[in-house]
Structure formats: C-alpha cells, structure tokens
Motif scaffolding. Structure first.
Motif, PDB file in Angstrom:
ATOM      1  N   LEU A 134      -3.739  -3.776   4.082  1.00 48.43           N
ATOM      2  CA  LEU A 134      -2.613  -4.451   3.444  1.00 48.43           C
ATOM      3  C   LEU A 134      -2.809  -4.507   1.936  1.00 48.43           C
ATOM      4  O   LEU A 134      -1.875  -4.240   1.155  1.00 48.43           O
ATOM      5  N   LEU A 135      -4.022  -4.839   1.498  1.00 50.27           N
ATOM      6  CA  LEU A 135      -4.307  -4.866   0.063  1.00 50.27           C
ATOM      7  C   LEU A 135      -4.145  -3.474  -0.539  1.00 50.27           C
ATOM      8  O   LEU A 135      -3.599  -3.320  -1.636  1.00 50.27           O
ATOM      9  N   LEU A 136      -4.609  -2.452   0.182  1.00 51.70           N
ATOM     10  CA  LEU A 136      -4.484  -1.089  -0.313  1.00 51.70           C
ATOM     11  C   LEU A 136      -3.022  -0.660  -0.407  1.00 51.70           C
ATOM     12  O   LEU A 136      -2.662   0.151  -1.267  1.00 51.70           O
ATOM     13  N   SER A 137      -2.168  -1.210   0.466  1.00 48.21           N
ATOM     14  CA  SER A 137      -0.762  -0.814   0.462  1.00 48.21           C
ATOM     15  C   SER A 137      -0.076  -1.173  -0.847  1.00 48.21           C
ATOM     16  O   SER A 137       0.869  -0.494  -1.268  1.00 48.21           O
ATOM     17  N   PHE A 138      -0.536  -2.237  -1.515  1.00 51.74           N
ATOM     18  CA  PHE A 138       0.051  -2.599  -2.802  1.00 51.74           C
ATOM     19  C   PHE A 138      -0.283  -1.541  -3.858  1.00 51.74           C
ATOM     20  O   PHE A 138       0.514  -1.270  -4.757  1.00 51.74           O
ATOM     21  N   VAL A 139      -1.463  -0.933  -3.731  1.00 54.40           N
ATOM     22  CA  VAL A 139      -1.845   0.143  -4.637  1.00 54.40           C
ATOM     23  C   VAL A 139      -1.086   1.413  -4.306  1.00 54.40           C
ATOM     24  O   VAL A 139      -0.603   2.131  -5.186  1.00 54.40           O
ATOM     25  N   SER A 140      -0.957   1.701  -3.011  1.00 51.89           N
ATOM     26  CA  SER A 140      -0.371   2.970  -2.578  1.00 51.89           C
ATOM     27  C   SER A 140       1.145   3.021  -2.752  1.00 51.89           C
ATOM     28  O   SER A 140       1.749   4.060  -2.511  1.00 51.89           O
ATOM     29  N   PHE A 148      -3.512   5.552   3.467  1.00 50.23           N
ATOM     30  CA  PHE A 148      -4.019   5.964   4.775  1.00 50.23           C
ATOM     31  C   PHE A 148      -4.283   4.731   5.634  1.00 50.23           C
ATOM     32  O   PHE A 148      -4.994   3.812   5.224  1.00 50.23           O
ATOM     33  N   TYR A 149      -3.706   4.729   6.830  1.00 53.55           N
ATOM     34  CA  TYR A 149      -3.879   3.625   7.765  1.00 53.55           C
ATOM     35  C   TYR A 149      -4.583   4.131   9.026  1.00 53.55           C
ATOM     36  O   TYR A 149      -4.286   5.226   9.512  1.00 53.55           O
ATOM     37  N   ALA A 150      -5.488   3.340   9.551  1.00 53.11           N
ATOM     38  CA  ALA A 150      -6.220   3.746  10.750  1.00 53.11           C
ATOM     39  C   ALA A 150      -5.270   4.025  11.906  1.00 53.11           C
ATOM     40  O   ALA A 150      -5.540   4.873  12.756  1.00 53.11           O
ATOM     41  N   GLY A 151      -4.136   3.324  11.930  1.00 55.11           N
ATOM     42  CA  GLY A 151      -3.191   3.478  13.030  1.00 55.11           C
ATOM     43  C   GLY A 151      -2.256   4.658  12.900  1.00 55.11           C
ATOM     44  O   GLY A 151      -1.422   4.881  13.789  1.00 55.11           O
ATOM     45  N   ASN A 152      -2.385   5.431  11.816  1.00 50.96           N
ATOM     46  CA  ASN A 152      -1.470   6.559  11.628  1.00 50.96           C
ATOM     47  C   ASN A 152      -1.518   7.565  12.769  1.00 50.96           C
ATOM     48  O   ASN A 152      -0.528   8.227  13.066  1.00 50.96           O
ATOM     49  N   GLN A 333      13.194   3.259  -6.123  1.00 50.61           N
ATOM     50  CA  GLN A 333      12.641   1.989  -6.577  1.00 50.61           C
ATOM     51  C   GLN A 333      11.122   1.999  -6.692  1.00 50.61           C
ATOM     52  O   GLN A 333      10.543   1.278  -7.499  1.00 50.61           O
ATOM     53  N   TYR A 334      10.460   2.789  -5.871  1.00 52.01           N
ATOM     54  CA  TYR A 334       8.999   2.834  -5.859  1.00 52.01           C
ATOM     55  C   TYR A 334       8.562   4.171  -6.457  1.00 52.01           C
ATOM     56  O   TYR A 334       8.496   5.188  -5.778  1.00 52.01           O
ATOM     57  N   LEU A 335       8.289   4.144  -7.750  1.00 53.35           N
ATOM     58  CA  LEU A 335       8.009   5.369  -8.485  1.00 53.35           C
ATOM     59  C   LEU A 335       6.537   5.760  -8.372  1.00 53.35           C
ATOM     60  O   LEU A 335       5.660   4.918  -8.173  1.00 53.35           O
ATOM     61  N   LEU A 336       6.281   7.060  -8.542  1.00 51.82           N
ATOM     62  CA  LEU A 336       4.914   7.567  -8.533  1.00 51.82           C
ATOM     63  C   LEU A 336       4.238   7.209  -9.851  1.00 51.82           C
ATOM     64  O   LEU A 336       4.658   7.661 -10.918  1.00 51.82           O
ATOM     65  N   SER A 337       3.217   6.382  -9.779  1.00 46.00           N
ATOM     66  CA  SER A 337       2.505   5.976 -10.988  1.00 46.00           C
ATOM     67  C   SER A 337       1.763   7.166 -11.594  1.00 46.00           C
ATOM     68  O   SER A 337       1.253   8.035 -10.880  1.00 46.00           O
ATOM     69  N   GLU A 382       8.996   6.949  -0.782  1.00 43.12           N
ATOM     70  CA  GLU A 382       9.433   5.625  -0.334  1.00 43.12           C
ATOM     71  C   GLU A 382       9.361   5.494   1.189  1.00 43.12           C
ATOM     72  O   GLU A 382       9.326   4.380   1.706  1.00 43.12           O
ATOM     73  N   SER A 383       9.326   6.617   1.905  1.00 44.65           N
ATOM     74  CA  SER A 383       9.190   6.534   3.357  1.00 44.65           C
ATOM     75  C   SER A 383       7.750   6.261   3.775  1.00 44.65           C
ATOM     76  O   SER A 383       7.479   6.022   4.953  1.00 44.65           O
ATOM     77  N   ALA A 384       6.803   6.295   2.821  1.00 45.49           N
ATOM     78  CA  ALA A 384       5.397   6.070   3.145  1.00 45.49           C
ATOM     79  C   ALA A 384       5.068   4.591   3.310  1.00 45.49           C
ATOM     80  O   ALA A 384       3.987   4.252   3.809  1.00 45.49           O
ATOM     81  N   GLY A 385       5.960   3.702   2.919  1.00 43.60           N
ATOM     82  CA  GLY A 385       5.757   2.264   3.080  1.00 43.60           C
ATOM     83  C   GLY A 385       6.961   1.639   3.754  1.00 43.60           C
ATOM     84  O   GLY A 385       8.065   2.188   3.735  1.00 43.60           O
ATOM     85  N   TYR A 386       6.766   0.471   4.338  1.00 43.97           N
ATOM     86  CA  TYR A 386       7.837  -0.150   5.122  1.00 43.97           C
ATOM     87  C   TYR A 386       8.891  -0.863   4.273  1.00 43.97           C
ATOM     88  O   TYR A 386      10.023  -1.071   4.708  1.00 43.97           O
ATOM     89  N   LYS A 387       8.547  -1.239   3.045  1.00 39.95           N
ATOM     90  CA  LYS A 387       9.422  -2.118   2.271  1.00 39.95           C
ATOM     91  C   LYS A 387      10.814  -1.548   2.009  1.00 39.95           C
ATOM     92  O   LYS A 387      11.817  -2.252   2.207  1.00 39.95           O
ATOM     93  N   PRO A 388      10.953  -0.296   1.544  1.00 34.01           N
ATOM     94  CA  PRO A 388      12.307   0.223   1.292  1.00 34.01           C
ATOM     95  C   PRO A 388      13.177   0.246   2.540  1.00 34.01           C
ATOM     96  O   PRO A 388      14.364  -0.097   2.481  1.00 34.01           O
ATOM     97  N   ALA A 389      12.609   0.642   3.686  1.00 29.60           N
ATOM     98  CA  ALA A 389      13.391   0.712   4.919  1.00 29.60           C
ATOM     99  C   ALA A 389      13.793  -0.679   5.395  1.00 29.60           C
ATOM    100  O   ALA A 389      14.946  -0.906   5.785  1.00 29.60           O
ATOM    101  N   VAL A 390      12.862  -1.621   5.361  1.00 25.68           N
ATOM    102  CA  VAL A 390      13.168  -2.994   5.784  1.00 25.68           C
ATOM    103  C   VAL A 390      14.202  -3.613   4.853  1.00 25.68           C
ATOM    104  O   VAL A 390      15.137  -4.294   5.302  1.00 25.68           O
TER     105      VAL A 390
END
Length: 504
Positions: A134-140, A148-152, A333-337, A382-390
């Motif tokens: 979860l902490l890494l998701s803020f970076v990613s 990368f998630y173990a559950g992927n 909304q979620y740009l590539l840093s 943006e499809s790599a994280g749940y926030k835009p879809a939710v």
C-alpha cells in the motif's frame, strides 16, 4: 552447497519466480514464488532477513527492468549507459524496498516451532506485505514500473481474481503470501502431511471465488449493451509525422475510421494520442473523421492532446458527438513522474525526446458523457492503480475505457501486464472495460473478469464488440480502504502484544 551459498541462491531463485508470477502474470508459479525467499528468513535474525531482501530485490530487478537498457537509448537517443544507469537506480530502490520489508517482518514473526505460531506468522507476513505494498502504491502512481503486487499472479485466473471485488488486490496478495509462507515452513521442517494445509487454503480460496462470481452473475442485471469499435492504428510512437509519410499515416487513420463506421457501432474509441497534435475545432483530420462516422451516428472517443502553452499539453480524451459537439473531455490525472511531469523539479526526457511536459488539469477528471451513459476513462498507466477506476464509478461511469500507447514497450512483458491490470479494474469495480492500446493488447473484458476478446497485432485493425452497462457498486468501490485498515489494525495489535511480552 553450504548455508552461505544457499542464502544467496535461494533469494535469486525467488526473484526469478516472482518476476514470472508478478510481471508475466502466472497463476501457477504465484503460489510458490516466495517459498525460496521465506526459506531464508524463517527463524532468521533481522540482519539476515534484510540481506535476503536486498538480494531478492536485485535479482527481481534484473528481470523486471532489463528493458530499460535498450529502451532508454531508443526513447531519448542517448547511449545504452543512460538506460543502464536508470536501471541501476530502479534496482537499488527495489532492493532497499524488499530489504526493509523483510526486516520489518523479522521484528514481528514468532519462532516457527508450533502450528499456532506458524499460522500466526503466515498471517503476519501476509498483512505486512499488504501494508508495505500500500505504501509503495503511493510511489507507483507516478512510477508505475514499481507497482508490483504479490497478488498479481492471481489475475490470470477467473476464479482467484473474484475476491478483488470485495477487497481489491490486497486480498490477493494476502492469500498468496500466506500460502507461500506455509509451504516454506512445512518444507523446511519436512512436515509433508501438513503441506495439505496451504493446498486446502488454495482450494477454499478458489471455491470462494467461484461463489463470488456466481453471486455477481445472478445478482446484477446487465442491460442496454452498446457496440464499441476500437481503432488500433499500430503506428510506432517514434515515427515522425512529416512531409514524407504524414499523408500516408493520415490515410491509414481515415481507412480505419471507415472500417469502424461500417460496423455500425454506437461508440468509436481510439488509442492514447492517436492524433499526434493538439485538438482544434477546425482540425481537418478530426472533421473528416466525424464526417465519415456521422453516417452511423457514432460517438467518437478520440485520444488527442490539449494545448496549454508552449511545450505544455494535457493528455486528453475527447467525447465528440456526430454533429461535432464536444460533450466532454477527460485529462490524464496520474502523470508519469520525470517523464510527463517533473518530480521534485526534475524532468528527465526518458520516454520521449519531444521535449514537452504534461499538465495536471484536475478540472477535467470526470467520466465522459456519451449518448449511452458515462464512460470512465483511464489513460495509459492509470489502469495500473485502482483510484481512477473507482473514482469514475463513484461519479456515475457505467463502463470503463482504457486507452494507451504501449509502443515503447511492445516487445516486453509490460504490454500483457497492462492488459491484465485492466482485467483487475473490471473485477474491482464490476464494470465492463474496453481496452485499446497502440502496439499493445486491445480487447473487451466483462465485469465478471472474463476476457471477451483480446488481440495484439503489428498491423492496424478494428475490433468490435458489445459492452454491457450497469450501475452496480461493488463492495470494494464503496470501501476501498477497508482491507488495508484491517491489516493495519492486525499488525498494530501484534506489535503491541510483542512489546507487552518483552516488557514482562
């Protein structure tokens, strides 16, 4: 081989298996990928755990980021040393991440001497993994290559992915880590009969996924399908639109639009930045596209940038009616840093040598209003994280559309991984997803996670299928933070209990 050799070999083997599971999305290796790693850290001191994490992270990075060496040279025109430097920086970050993760785990785990402690340790490991992910998701969000998630690995199976509709990818990581830990302990201790315990957990988990899927299929009433035509131009992103080939490329787009119109779709969706200049109402190409598709009364979802100022654009998707009326615009909304947007005032032209940056325009974040309902947009990563879809579903989206350009990665594992991330978003939000990726995988994914159609080609094509619309809100959409909060409470309780026992 002596213990020192094994302490290096096992994390390296685990790094390879983890890449196959997480990067390549492999359901079968996911259940055993972390077994060699846990074999090094069970009952081990914190220092050894940290070292095992460093080795694992470095080995994983060799497979996950090898594309950067040649990729950077292609993207920027610099030599391969530039890409090698970027790869080493990513590998260093990932190695430290895994070292810290296993160090934290070592402080909480009990000595694995009895079945009670073994089961508790498996839960602790699973919860710690979920929280650190979860902490890494803020970076990613800005660096998706770290996401990368173990559950992927469980995204590869239609039953194992179903619990994501309740608790997101977190529950998938939790079960994968717990099962891997149990396998590792019972193998080390040669408790062969007890290997049936993690095997039984897998069976029960898959059975639960089947029941969740069955419940959704019987509960949700899908109606009013809309036919969507995906136009995939398959133009390499580094091709120059100039006097030499510009007219040829334009003619390709017009022919594709004619082919899509002939299918009589309700919506025609293009890829990300399919027209490589900024939108103008009097644009000749856009007007010619609209003129052709007006015969089918099709709504256009067009990937084309929006000019902000010199060398600054918005990465946009326009919703345009047959009469040319723009009914909506969505900006990424979620740009590539470091690539699309600066990171701590640093901008490296890694994936593009064109020199422009992308503006973060939060005023155009809502779903596009089509004639058939709201389309929740996800552009590229943006499809790599749940926030835009939710966010889209909570704002009325009745289906999702992911447009992207995977041309920079078309010979890597990333393009398939990208498509399966969209599959995860479909299940989490219980929305049908239309995926259109230039030089990547395009297709249609049902809200129950079943891939309706999937295609990747080197030639341009049009892919047409029906998308079902629904207003159902999954448990995860309502409470996306709940599982992470439960893990945090559990880990906090373990920490307090550990401190209490030490003080007494």
């Amino acid at each position: 081989m002596n213990k020192r050799g094994l302490s290096v070999l096992l994390p390296v083997v685990a790094g390879l298996l983890a890449f196959i599971s997480i990067g390549e999305i492999n359901f079968y290796t996911g259940w055993i990928a972390f077994v060699p790693l846990f074999a090094c850290v069970i009952n081990a001191p914190s220092r050894r755990c940290f070292k095992a994490g460093l080795i694992f992270g470095a080995a994983f990075s060799c497979f996950a980021y090898s594309w950067m060496i040649t990729g950077a040279q292609r993207f920027t025109g610099y030599n391969f040393l530039y890409g090698a430097g970027i790869m080493l920086l990513c590998a260093l970050f990932v190695a430290c991440y895994w070292g810290c993760l296993l160090f934290c785990l070592s402080l909480l785990q009990r000595r694995a001497t009895g079945i009670k402690n073994i089961l508790l340790n498996s839960l602790i490991a699973a919860a710690v993994f979920c929280l650190v992910e979860l902490l890494l998701s803020f970076v990613s969000e800005g660096f998706p290559w770290f996401g990368f998630y173990a559950g992927n690995s469980l995204i590869d199976n239609v039953y194992s992915i179903q619990p994501a509709s309740l608790f997101g990818v977190g529950i998938l990581s939790f079960i994968v880590v717990a099962v891997n830990y149990l396998f590792a302990v019972f193998l080390i201790q040669k408790q062969w009969l007890r290997l049936t315990v993690p095997a039984a957990v897998i069976v029960v988990f898959l059975l639960g996924g089947y029941l969740v899927l069955h419940n959704f299929n019987t509960q949700v009433n899908k109606s009013n399908p809309v036919k969507i035509a995906l136009i995939n131009e398959n133009i390499l992103p580094d091709i120059k639109w100039d006097d030499t080939n510009g007219n040829q490329l334009v003619q390709r787009l017009l022919r594709l639009n004619e082919a899509a119109t002939a299918q009589q779709p309700g919506i025609i969706a293009w890829t990300e930045s399919s027209i490589p200049w900024t939108y103008r109402k009097d644009d000749d190409l856009v007007n010619e596209i609209l003129k052709t598709s007006a015969a089918a009364k099709a709504t256009q979802i067009l990937g084309i940038n929006t000019e902000v100022s010199d060398n600054v654009v918005n990465n946009s998707a326009y919703c345009i009616q047959p009469d040319g009326t723009v009914t909506g615009r969505y900006d990424k909304q979620y740009l590539l840093s470091l690539i699309e947007a600066p990171f701590i005032n640093i901008n490296i032209p890694f994936f593009s040598s064109k020199g422009f940056t992308v503006n973060a325009d939060s005023s155009h974040h809502l779903p596009l209003a089509t004639s058939y309902g709201k389309a929740g947009m996800m552009i590229c990563n943006e499809s790599a994280g749940y926030k835009p879809a939710v966010h889209a579903v909570n704002n009325g989206a009745v289906f999702l559309c992911n447009i992207s350009n995977d041309g920079w990665f078309n010979n890597t594992y990333i393009v398939r991984n990208h498509f399966y991330q969209a599959r995860l978003r479909a299940v989490e939000t219980r929305r049908d997803v239309a995926v259109n990726s230039n030089n990547g995988y395009s297709g249609f994914i049902d809200a129950n996670g079943i891939i309706i159609e999937q295609k990747k080609d080197v030639e341009p094509f049009v892919l047409t299928n029906a998308v079902q619309l629904n207003n159902y809100k999954s448990f995860f959409v309502k409470y996306p933070w709940l599982f992470a909060a439960a893990c945090a409470i559990f880990v906090s309780g373990v920490m307090l209990l550990t401190i209490f026992k030490k003080n007494n």
